[in-house]
Design a protein around this motif. Structure first.
Motif, mmCIF file in Angstrom:
data_model
loop_
_atom_site.group_PDB
_atom_site.id
_atom_site.type_symbol
_atom_site.label_atom_id
_atom_site.label_comp_id
_atom_site.label_asym_id
_atom_site.label_seq_id
_atom_site.Cartn_x
_atom_site.Cartn_y
_atom_site.Cartn_z
ATOM 1 N N GLN A 1 0.826 -1.198 0.000
ATOM 2 C CA GLN A 1 0.000 0.000 0.000
ATOM 3 C C GLN A 1 0.861 1.249 0.000
ATOM 4 O O GLN A 1 2.069 1.198 0.225
ATOM 5 C CB GLN A 1 -0.900 0.021 1.246
ATOM 6 C CG GLN A 1 -2.292 -0.531 1.001
ATOM 7 C CD GLN A 1 -3.149 0.339 0.104
ATOM 8 O OE1 GLN A 1 -2.650 1.270 -0.509
ATOM 9 N NE2 GLN A 1 -4.427 0.009 0.006
ATOM 10 N N VAL A 2 0.232 2.375 -0.265
ATOM 11 C CA VAL A 2 0.901 3.669 -0.229
ATOM 12 C C VAL A 2 0.207 4.517 0.821
ATOM 13 O O VAL A 2 -1.032 4.612 0.836
ATOM 14 C CB VAL A 2 0.835 4.361 -1.600
ATOM 15 C CG1 VAL A 2 1.422 5.755 -1.517
ATOM 16 C CG2 VAL A 2 1.570 3.530 -2.657
ATOM 17 N N GLN A 3 0.997 5.124 1.687
ATOM 18 C CA GLN A 3 0.439 5.989 2.728
ATOM 19 C C GLN A 3 0.961 7.404 2.527
ATOM 20 O O GLN A 3 2.111 7.611 2.138
ATOM 21 C CB GLN A 3 0.846 5.517 4.129
ATOM 22 C CG GLN A 3 0.329 4.145 4.500
ATOM 23 C CD GLN A 3 1.242 3.037 3.994
ATOM 24 O OE1 GLN A 3 2.456 3.189 3.946
ATOM 25 N NE2 GLN A 3 0.656 1.910 3.628
ATOM 26 N N MET A 34 1.692 15.302 -7.717
ATOM 27 C CA MET A 34 1.292 15.463 -6.314
ATOM 28 C C MET A 34 0.552 16.786 -6.199
ATOM 29 O O MET A 34 0.774 17.715 -6.994
ATOM 30 C CB MET A 34 2.507 15.452 -5.382
ATOM 31 C CG MET A 34 3.335 14.175 -5.477
ATOM 32 S SD MET A 34 4.678 14.121 -4.268
ATOM 33 C CE MET A 34 3.797 13.571 -2.798
ATOM 34 N N GLY A 35 -0.308 16.873 -5.205
ATOM 35 C CA GLY A 35 -1.063 18.111 -5.089
ATOM 36 C C GLY A 35 -1.712 18.279 -3.742
ATOM 37 O O GLY A 35 -1.704 17.375 -2.900
ATOM 38 N N TRP A 36 -2.276 19.452 -3.556
ATOM 39 C CA TRP A 36 -3.026 19.801 -2.353
ATOM 40 C C TRP A 36 -4.439 20.217 -2.752
ATOM 41 O O TRP A 36 -4.621 20.981 -3.716
ATOM 42 C CB TRP A 36 -2.348 20.943 -1.603
ATOM 43 C CG TRP A 36 -1.061 20.550 -0.972
ATOM 44 C CD1 TRP A 36 0.187 20.675 -1.492
ATOM 45 C CD2 TRP A 36 -0.900 19.943 0.317
ATOM 46 N NE1 TRP A 36 1.118 20.186 -0.621
ATOM 47 C CE2 TRP A 36 0.472 19.726 0.511
ATOM 48 C CE3 TRP A 36 -1.775 19.563 1.329
ATOM 49 C CZ2 TRP A 36 0.995 19.151 1.664
ATOM 50 C CZ3 TRP A 36 -1.263 18.987 2.485
ATOM 51 C CH2 TRP A 36 0.104 18.785 2.643
ATOM 52 N N PHE A 94 -6.016 18.503 2.087
ATOM 53 C CA PHE A 94 -5.682 17.107 1.798
ATOM 54 C C PHE A 94 -4.559 17.037 0.775
ATOM 55 O O PHE A 94 -4.577 17.747 -0.225
ATOM 56 C CB PHE A 94 -6.897 16.359 1.233
ATOM 57 C CG PHE A 94 -8.046 16.241 2.176
ATOM 58 C CD1 PHE A 94 -9.011 17.232 2.252
ATOM 59 C CD2 PHE A 94 -8.176 15.121 2.989
ATOM 60 C CE1 PHE A 94 -10.090 17.126 3.130
ATOM 61 C CE2 PHE A 94 -9.248 15.000 3.856
ATOM 62 C CZ PHE A 94 -10.197 16.002 3.924
ATOM 63 N N CYS A 95 -3.648 16.139 1.016
ATOM 64 C CA CYS A 95 -2.584 15.851 0.065
ATOM 65 C C CYS A 95 -3.024 14.691 -0.822
ATOM 66 O O CYS A 95 -3.696 13.756 -0.361
ATOM 67 C CB CYS A 95 -1.326 15.469 0.852
ATOM 68 S SG CYS A 95 0.035 14.835 -0.125
ATOM 69 N N LYS A 96 -2.644 14.762 -2.093
ATOM 70 C CA LYS A 96 -2.920 13.663 -3.015
ATOM 71 C C LYS A 96 -1.666 13.348 -3.827
ATOM 72 O O LYS A 96 -0.939 14.257 -4.230
ATOM 73 C CB LYS A 96 -4.056 14.020 -3.975
ATOM 74 C CG LYS A 96 -4.427 12.870 -4.899
ATOM 75 C CD LYS A 96 -5.509 13.253 -5.891
ATOM 76 C CE LYS A 96 -5.867 12.065 -6.763
ATOM 77 N NZ LYS A 96 -6.844 12.424 -7.827
ATOM 78 N N TRP A 111 -4.755 9.470 -1.074
ATOM 79 C CA TRP A 111 -5.073 10.673 -0.312
ATOM 80 C C TRP A 111 -4.515 10.579 1.101
ATOM 81 O O TRP A 111 -4.484 9.511 1.709
ATOM 82 C CB TRP A 111 -6.590 10.850 -0.211
ATOM 83 C CG TRP A 111 -7.250 11.189 -1.505
ATOM 84 C CD1 TRP A 111 -7.796 10.327 -2.406
ATOM 85 C CD2 TRP A 111 -7.452 12.511 -2.036
ATOM 86 N NE1 TRP A 111 -8.310 11.023 -3.473
ATOM 87 C CE2 TRP A 111 -8.114 12.367 -3.277
ATOM 88 C CE3 TRP A 111 -7.131 13.800 -1.603
ATOM 89 C CZ2 TRP A 111 -8.472 13.448 -4.071
ATOM 90 C CZ3 TRP A 111 -7.483 14.881 -2.387
ATOM 91 C CH2 TRP A 111 -8.145 14.708 -3.600
ATOM 92 N N GLY A 112 -4.126 11.738 1.617
ATOM 93 C CA GLY A 112 -3.796 11.827 3.026
ATOM 94 C C GLY A 112 -5.061 11.971 3.853
ATOM 95 O O GLY A 112 -6.166 12.065 3.323
#
Length: 121
Positions: A1-3, A34-36, A94-96, A111-112
């Protein structure tokens, strides 16, 4: 998984600054964009800023000239420097990250958990 782990939110007065950071970890083969994003209660999540893995950036009109997105590719980390903050910037941020895991050919959006930013007037 990715966190994705975010940090840096908090309470600040109008005109102040905050710096958000987000690090992707796990079985990552490659991280692309990556983004916010930010979301207020009862509203749709909206893009704040994004950055490609070669540094091309995109900003929402409402934050241009005040926010700066950057990234550290070696550490899969994205930052959002927020200056001249306004009460209207109050939201959960949120971070993506769009990433490909080891052992997979598919790219997913991760997503964070979100971090609260509150700007007082």
């Amino acid at each position: 998984q990715v966190q994705l782990e975010e940090s840096g939110g908090g309470l600040v007065q109008a005109g102040g600054s905050l710096n958000l950071s987000c690090t992707a970890s796990g079985k990552i083969f490659r991280v692309d964009d990556m983004g916010w994003y930010r979301q207020a209660p009862g509203k749709q999540r909206e893009l704040v800023a994004s950055i490609t893995n070669d540094g091309v950036t995109n900003y929402a009109d409402s934050v241009k000239g005040r926010f700066t997105i950057s990234r550290d590719n070696a550490n899969n980390t994205v930052y959002l420097q927020m200056n001249s903050l306004e009460p209207e910037d109050t939201d959960v941020y949120f971070c993506k990250a769009n990433a490909v895991r080891w052992g997979s050919w598919l790219r997913y959006g991760y997503w964070g958990q979100g971090t609260q930013v509150t700007v007082s007037s």
